[in-house]
Design an enzyme around this catalytic site. Structure first.
Site, PDB file in Angstrom:
ATOM      1  CB  SER A   1       3.251  66.274   3.526  1.00 28.55           C
ATOM      2  OG  SER A   1       4.355  65.319   2.695  1.00 28.55           O
TER       3      SER A   1
ATOM      4  CE  LYS B   1       5.305  62.573  -2.360  1.00 29.04           C
ATOM      5  NZ  LYS B   1       4.898  62.753  -1.071  1.00 29.04           N
TER       6      LYS B   1
ATOM      7  CB  SER C   1       4.669  58.594   0.864  1.00 28.03           C
ATOM      8  OG  SER C   1       5.711  59.087  -0.207  1.00 28.03           O
TER       9      SER C   1
ATOM     10  CB  SER D   1       6.021  62.571   2.069  1.00 31.03           C
ATOM     11  OG  SER D   1       5.617  63.587   1.077  1.00 31.03           O
TER      12      SER D   1
END
Length: 262
Positions: free
Chosen positions: A67, A124, A227, A69
């Site tokens: 993704s 992350k 995100s 994010s």
């Protein structure tokens, strides 16, 4: 799909065939007899599976960015390597730490098992470590009462969706990384889950303020308004840690991305 479990099962099966062939089956076959196909394949695959299992479980694991994010640091389609031992040696499949080495630090880009569905791996940036008070208010981040230093860059043009986001250099514990904000996105956070230690967080119109509980970490994506991260689903427990991302080794659509990890 739990690939680690599948790989472990294949290792046990091929290893059992290999051991049985060496210590039992081979002794009962005529000297000129050809190995049965299942013995031939099982025994020959065992060393390969063992090597892959050891490398993936204890050294490095490949991971594909699914993704946007983590833009602009990581792009969709980046294939990265994850260091499996820097945060401690863990038993495969059950992910239990048996040897402590280092702890995650603020600013690390970390892969972990998604708290709401541990069968999924997420990536992350570590923002808060145990005991930290993290505040994300009006799109500015502070840790333990100290506002993080930011420097404005040129607006970032998203490669897939063809729109611009505000781009900044953000410094956290001396580590600089780029991050994005969308001018038209609200500061408040909606659709917040009822996660463990939910009472450690205060939500308001400006965003969220959380105190990170012991044994947990607070994670955020660099593409802040695109995100779904710790602001929405809470904290990452230590037992969910997979490893530290450190290198882009391939991107089929942009070979210049190789080795460009910040």
């Amino acid at each position: 799909m739990n690939f680690a479990l599948i790989l472990f099962c294949l290792l046990i099966l091929s290893g059992a065939i290999w051991v049985a062939d060496i210590f039992f089956l081979r002794k009962h076959r005529p000297a000129d007899a050809k190995d049965p196909w299942w013995v031939e394949y099982g025994a020959s695959f065992f060393p390969v599976i063992l090597l892959v299992f050891v490398l993936r479980s204890f050294i490095v694991e490949p991971f594909k960015i699914p993704s946007a994010s983590m833009l602009p640091t990581l792009h969709v389609g980046d294939f990265i390597l994850v260091n499996k031992y820097t945060y401690g040696i863990r038993l495969p499949v059950i992910n239990k730490k048996i040897i402590a080495i280092n702890e995650p630090q603020r600013g690390d880009v970390m892969v972990f098992r998604y708290p709401e569905d541990p069968s999924l791996d997420y990536i992350k940036r570590v923002i808060g470590i145990p005991g930290d008070k993290v505040a994300y208010q009006n799109k500015r981040l502070s840790i333990n009462g100290k506002l993080l230093e930011t420097t404005r860059l040129d607006d970032y043009l998203h490669p897939e969706r063809l729109y611009y986001s505000k781009q900044f250099i953000e410094k956290i514990d001396g580590i600089e990384h780029s991050m994005l904000n969308d001018a038209d996105a609200p500061s408040f956070i909606s659709n917040v889950a009822q996660f463990p230690h939910r009472n450690n967080c205060l939500y308001n119109d400006a965003g969220v303020i959380c105190t990170v509980p012991e044994g947990h970490y607070f994670m955020m994506g660099d593409n802040r308004d695109n995100s779904r991260d710790g602001r929405f689903w809470g904290f990452v427990p230590e037992e969910n840690i997979v490893g530290k991302a450190f290198f882009i080794w391939l991107n089929f659509s942009n070979l210049k991305r190789i080795g460009s990890f910040q």
